[in-house]
Design a protein around this motif. Structure first.
Motif, mmCIF file in Angstrom:
data_model
loop_
_atom_site.group_PDB
_atom_site.id
_atom_site.type_symbol
_atom_site.label_atom_id
_atom_site.label_comp_id
_atom_site.label_asym_id
_atom_site.label_seq_id
_atom_site.Cartn_x
_atom_site.Cartn_y
_atom_site.Cartn_z
ATOM 1 N N GLU A 193 0.829 -1.205 0.000
ATOM 2 C CA GLU A 193 0.000 0.000 0.000
ATOM 3 C C GLU A 193 0.866 1.259 0.000
ATOM 4 O OE1 GLU A 193 -3.670 0.221 0.118
ATOM 5 O OE2 GLU A 193 -3.132 -1.673 -0.818
ATOM 6 N N ARG A 234 -8.902 -7.814 -2.905
ATOM 7 C CA ARG A 234 -8.355 -6.855 -1.934
ATOM 8 C C ARG A 234 -9.364 -6.559 -0.837
ATOM 9 N NH1 ARG A 234 -8.377 -1.215 -1.362
ATOM 10 N NH2 ARG A 234 -6.512 -0.401 -0.315
ATOM 11 N N LEU A 238 -8.954 -7.276 3.283
ATOM 12 C CA LEU A 238 -9.061 -6.197 4.261
ATOM 13 C C LEU A 238 -10.250 -6.365 5.193
ATOM 14 C CD1 LEU A 238 -8.246 -3.114 1.997
ATOM 15 C CD2 LEU A 238 -6.710 -4.333 3.526
#
Length: 427
Positions: A193, A234, A238
């Motif tokens: 990130e 993703r 998360l």
């Protein structure tokens, strides 16, 4: 009765005149005049004689109507003062804003919660709002910009001319391999990130679905072959509950224990016992557990490597389980590592060898994964703790279950930068 109506009309006229005068007077005079008008209304309502039960009801209704009007006038004045304070604060006049805030809250203490901050759209900001709506999907926007700028679809461009080879000249396959090294086998998605903040091209590479799919498979295995109900791999990584690998879970336990009685029998000592429990998880399903009185500053570096030496460090494996109550639980089985090599001094024939252990000890731990504060999945709550003793001679297994009480404090996550500072293998 006509006299009472005239008096009431006079009272209302006086209140309106006072309200108009308050807008031009200073803060102290306006507050004083408002309080005086309220007092006069109450005083005049008490002076009006009652002529019977029907007239008494009318007078009470009229007095209540006057009080409601006074409250509305007070709230309107407080609203004006509060909005004026907001405007002064936005202009940088903090001290003036504090004065207006104080005056508004003296009139209506909870005026902050009674104000509607909705404003009409500013025509000057319509272009910004349209631009924000256009780039709601940032990934698609960046891909479109790169396509429009260069048909060769270069991932990035150098800011200054250089004679050396720029990273944009690398093929996409090589660049994605570098990104997999950044993530590494330890699943350091935080570094990925951060790498996406370099430029638009790196942002697109960091959102590659194959990288996030590989990370999900490393964590949940075959149970995540489909990303439903999540919108992307993703998002699954998360949002779906999981243990974290870029640090260690720590709990501190403190209790008072009674000591032995003194020789003369006059007093008995009390001891304060304090110790820590450490749990570190690895993406391949392994786990390390350490129980020691050493503080985190000393104990955390000992868990940096899987081949850490120490008699008190236990090794094992873990698995995630999601029951019907939608509570994710972590089940851990750890034991002390067996000694495979014999030290040189133990090979001496004069060395007195101690008899081998006749039993094997393993500890079974059940934890419930939860979130607290701003971080996600940063807390493990104890639900089970037991010790299994297996005797080699008979093959019998004895299970001792411990009572999970207040001494089993939850384990809180602490990120350790040194755990993901180096990459041994790519993702």
């Amino acid at each position: 009765m006509a006299e009472r109506e005239i008096i009431s009309a006079d009272i209302i006229e006086e209140e309106e005149q006072e309200n108009e005068a308050e807008e031009n007077d200073d803060s102290g005079d306006s507050d004083l005049q408002l309080e005086l008008s309220v007092f006069r209304a109450q005083w005049m309502s008490e002076l009006i004689p009652s002529a019977g039960p029907s007239s008494g009801k009318k007078e009470l209704f009229h007095a209540g109507d006057v009080k409601r009007k006074q409250d509305l006038a007070r709230e309107e004045k407080a609203r004006e003062l509060f909005l004026k304070a907001v405007e002064e604060e936005q202009n940088g006049a903090v001290y003036e804003a504090i004065k207006y805030y104080r005056r508004a809250m003296q009139l209506v203490p909870d005026i902050e919660f009674k104000i509607n901050y909705s404003r009409s759209p500013d025509p000057d900001n319509t272009e910004d709002s349209e631009r924000d709506s256009e780039i709601a999907d940032l990934l698609s926007y960046f891909q479109q910009q790169l396509t429009l700028q260069d048909m060769a679809a270069k991932i990035c461009e150098p800011e200054v001319e250089t004679s050396q080879m720029h990273i944009s000249a690398l093929p996409m396959e090589v660049l994605m391999y570098i990104f997999r090294w950044v993530v590494s086998s330890e699943l350091d998605l935080r570094a990925l990130e951060q790498l996406s903040l370099v430029c638009r091209g790196f942002y697109i590479c960091a959102r590659d679905p194959e990288i996030w799919r590989s990370a999900c498979l490393r964590v949940w295995g075959r149970s995540c072959t489909k990303m439903v109900p999540f919108g992307s791999w993703r998002e699954m990584f998360l949002e779906r509950p999981r243990v974290r690998f870029d640090g260690v879970y720590i709990s501190r336990t403190t209790y008072i224990r009674q000591g032995e009685e003194s020789l003369d029998g006059f007093y008995r000592a009390w001891h304060q016992v304090e110790y820590y429990r450490y749990l570190r998880f690895f993406p391949d399903g392994q786990v390390m557990m350490l129980t020691t009185p050493e503080d985190p500053l000393t104990a955390v570096p000992r868990l940096r490597s899987r081949s850490s030496r120490g008699d008190s460090v236990m090794y094992g494996h873990f698995r995630l389980s999601q029951d019907t109550d939608n509570q994710t639980k972590v089940f851990v089985v750890v034991s002390k590592r067996k000694e495979e090599k014999v030290a040189e001094y133990q090979k001496n024939k004069f060395y007195r060898r101690s008899p081998g252990q006749d039993s094997e000890h393993s500890f079974h731990v059940g934890l419930q994964l939860s979130s607290g504060g701003r971080q996600r999945f940063n807390k493990l709550v104890w639900i089970h703790h037991s010790c299994n003793i297996t005797y080699r001679s008979t093959g019998e297994t004895v299970i001792t279950t411990f009572n999970v009480d207040k001494t089993y404090t939850p384990l809180s996550f602490a990120r350790v930068k040194s755990y993901t500072a180096f990459s041994d293998k790519p993702l």
